[in-house]
Design an enzyme around this catalytic site. Structure first.
Site, PDB file in Angstrom:
ATOM      1  N   HIS A  82      58.150  44.083  15.609  1.00  0.00           N
ATOM      2  CA  HIS A  82      59.321  44.702  16.236  1.00  0.00           C
ATOM      3  C   HIS A  82      59.293  44.372  17.720  1.00  0.00           C
ATOM      4  CE1 HIS A  82      62.468  47.611  17.069  1.00  0.00           C
ATOM      5  NE2 HIS A  82      61.784  47.915  18.147  1.00  0.00           N
ATOM      6  N   ASP A 161      66.912  59.248  12.220  1.00  0.00           N
ATOM      7  CA  ASP A 161      66.974  58.434  13.439  1.00  0.00           C
ATOM      8  C   ASP A 161      68.399  57.985  13.749  1.00  0.00           C
ATOM      9  OD1 ASP A 161      65.810  56.939  15.689  1.00  0.00           O
ATOM     10  OD2 ASP A 161      66.584  55.234  14.567  1.00  0.00           O
ATOM     11  N   ARG A 168      71.441  60.813  21.163  1.00  0.00           N
ATOM     12  CA  ARG A 168      70.758  60.478  22.425  1.00  0.00           C
ATOM     13  C   ARG A 168      71.628  59.570  23.293  1.00  0.00           C
ATOM     14  NH1 ARG A 168      65.861  57.607  20.363  1.00  0.00           N
ATOM     15  NH2 ARG A 168      65.468  57.174  22.555  1.00  0.00           N
ATOM     16  N   SER A 183      61.529  56.992  17.370  1.00  0.00           N
ATOM     17  CA  SER A 183      62.702  56.329  16.799  1.00  0.00           C
ATOM     18  C   SER A 183      62.303  54.975  16.201  1.00  0.00           C
ATOM     19  CB  SER A 183      63.754  56.149  17.904  1.00  0.00           C
ATOM     20  OG  SER A 183      64.758  55.260  17.520  1.00  0.00           O
ATOM     21  N   LYS A 187      61.229  54.076  11.738  1.00  0.00           N
ATOM     22  CA  LYS A 187      61.856  53.014  10.936  1.00  0.00           C
ATOM     23  C   LYS A 187      60.826  51.987  10.499  1.00  0.00           C
ATOM     24  CE  LYS A 187      64.764  52.619  14.312  1.00  0.00           C
ATOM     25  NZ  LYS A 187      65.775  52.502  15.323  1.00  0.00           N
TER      26      LYS A 187
HETATM   27  N1  URA Z   1      65.309  51.124  19.767  1.00  0.00           N
HETATM   28  C1  URA Z   1      65.266  52.101  18.838  1.00  0.00           C
HETATM   29  O1  URA Z   1      65.290  51.845  17.652  1.00  0.00           O
HETATM   30  N2  URA Z   1      65.204  53.376  19.273  1.00  0.00           N
HETATM   31  C2  URA Z   1      65.159  53.719  20.574  1.00  0.00           C
HETATM   32  O2  URA Z   1      65.078  54.881  20.877  1.00  0.00           O
HETATM   33  C3  URA Z   1      65.215  52.688  21.515  1.00  0.00           C
HETATM   34  C4  URA Z   1      65.287  51.390  21.094  1.00  0.00           C
END
Ligand code: URA
Length: 423
Positions: A82, A161, A168, A183, A187
């Site tokens: 990621h 999320d 957010r 967050s 995932k």
């Molecule tokens: N990417 C995400 O998936 N979540 C965040 O809070 C910031 C960047």
């Protein structure tokens, strides 16, 4: 349980109990806690933070709002990466087929771009016929047959999320390390890979501009992944200048194909190989040399199979822009600065990115640069090329690039990988 008690506790700096956290995430996801109460709690977390135990439960509760995928039926190790997002960051495109060609399956559930950073799915959609959505059966079948999938996450992957991130975004609570870490990691952990490599960017084009913040985010995410049983490593990498020589959708696909063909910009190759090595090490396959696999052409074969499996034509011509505008080098010397944020904003304004989730993107828009930072340029030589379908977009893109380029007599030494963070 009462949402007001949870909000008051965090507001006053108390630790939340595991029961409070599990309840508030579940109750928000199924609509029993309304947006206004969750907004207040997020703001309290923004100011008060969360300790390690709170954050672990918060993240697990987000995972539990959906399903944690089980990839054990593949009978093959799985690894994913990621990136926190940057300008010209197309690394997933060559990396996923490369690691698949090394014998490790890559289940990559990706997102779309927002603001000045691009999204992997937007880039791949520049390929005629390619589709981002797969059924669960197609997803597992492709992982088994090809070894790499890059597709859109379904609604069962950490649905909490999706709701929290949207909230957010409109309540000024995005830039919080515990909220970002939970967050991203909810995932990635739910995705079910055995090993995970995080590319945490720092510099003007990154989400975390400050290197100390990037380091803290990396440590926090590595801690969460490790606690959840996923072998997790992070590289903190430079995003003060953009990666490679292109930012946009089709232009980044073209550059990724160059890398898979054995060429491409040195920094893209370096980072792809560094991340591939970490992914392989994470599943105990350090015996495989990704550089050799790249040179053998097997990563290109995996790319072609991966694109074709999702309806794309790997041989199709990529979309070309209607308009091109060249910006020349202002002086002779070393290119000491090419500001990543400015290039990202220019590409976005040319049509490559979106301001709102529902906006379309242009496949052919973007910025290409003919020299990278640290290289010699001559006054008047073409330096930047702006691509767009709509000439009216050029002035605002050029405005974004004002002051973005520095040419001097200095030598610049620019490490790409700044730090490696392990549990
Ligand atoms: N990417 C995400 O998936 N979540 C965040 O809070 C910031 C960047």
């Amino acid at each position: 349980m009462d949402a007001i008690d949870v909000i008051r506790a965090k507001r006053d700096g108390d630790r939340l109990s595991a029961e409070q956290i599990r309840w508030v995430i579940a109750a928000y996801t199924d609509g029993r806690v309304p947006d206004e109460q969750m907004s207040a709690l997020l703001m309290a977390v923004f100011f008060r933070g969360m300790d390690g135990d709170e954050l672990a439960v918060w993240t697990q509760s987000m995972i539990d709002s959906g399903v944690r995928k089980d990839l054990s039926s593949l009978g093959r190790p799985t690894a994913d990466k990621h990136s926190t997002g940057g300008v010209g960051d197309k690394i997933t495109l060559p990396l996923a087929p490369l690691v698949a060609a090394c014998g490790v399956a890559v289940p990559q559930l990706s997102g779309r771009g927002l603001g000045h950073t691009g999204g992997t799915l937007d880039k791949l959609e520049a390929i005629p016929g390619w589709r981002a959505s797969l059924t669960d059966a197609e997803y597992i079948g492709q992982l088994r047959d090809v070894g790499a999938v890059i597709c859109a996450a379904g609604n069962d992957l950490a649905p909490a999320d999706k709701l929290l991130y949207a909230l957010r975004d409109v309540t000024g609570t995005v830039e919080s390390i515990p909220l970002i870490a939970s967050s991203i990691m909810s995932k990635k952990i739910a995705e079910g890979a055995d090993a995970l490599v995080l590319d945490v960017k720092t510099g003007s084009g990154a989400f975390m501009r400050d290197t100390d913040d990037a380091r803290t985010l990396a440590r926090t995410m590595v801690g969460l992944g490790t606690a959840a049983g996923v072998r997790t490593v992070a590289l903190v990498t430079a995003m003060d200048r953009p990666l490679g020589r292109a930012a946009g959708n089709a232009v980044e696909v073209a550059e990724s194909v160059e890398v898979l063909a054995g060429g491409g910009p040195a920094d893209v190759v370096e980072l792809t190989l560094a991340l591939a090595r970490e992914m392989l090490a994470g599943v105990g396959r350090s015996d495989v040399d990704p550089a050799e696999v790249l040179a053998s052409g097997r990563a290109m074969d995996a790319w072609r199979a991966m694109i074709a499996a999702q309806g794309g034509d790997p041989d199709a011509a990529l979309p070309q822009p209607r308009e091109r505008h060249v910006v020349t080098a202002p002086a002779t010397g070393t290119l000491t600065r090419l500001d990543a944020y400015a290039v990202g904003v220019a590409a976005w304004r040319l049509g490559a990115g979106r301001a709102r989730k529902e906006d379309p993107v242009s496949a052919s828009a973007g910025v290409v640069w003919h020299a990278g930072v640290g290289e010699q340029v001559t006054a008047g030589q073409p330096l930047l090329e702006l691509h767009t379908d709509d000439a009216a977009r050029l002035p605002r893109a050029l405005e974004a690039l004002e002051g973005a380029v520095g040419v001097d007599t200095d030598d610049v030494l620019l490490p790409l990988v700044l730090e490696r963070i392990t549990a």
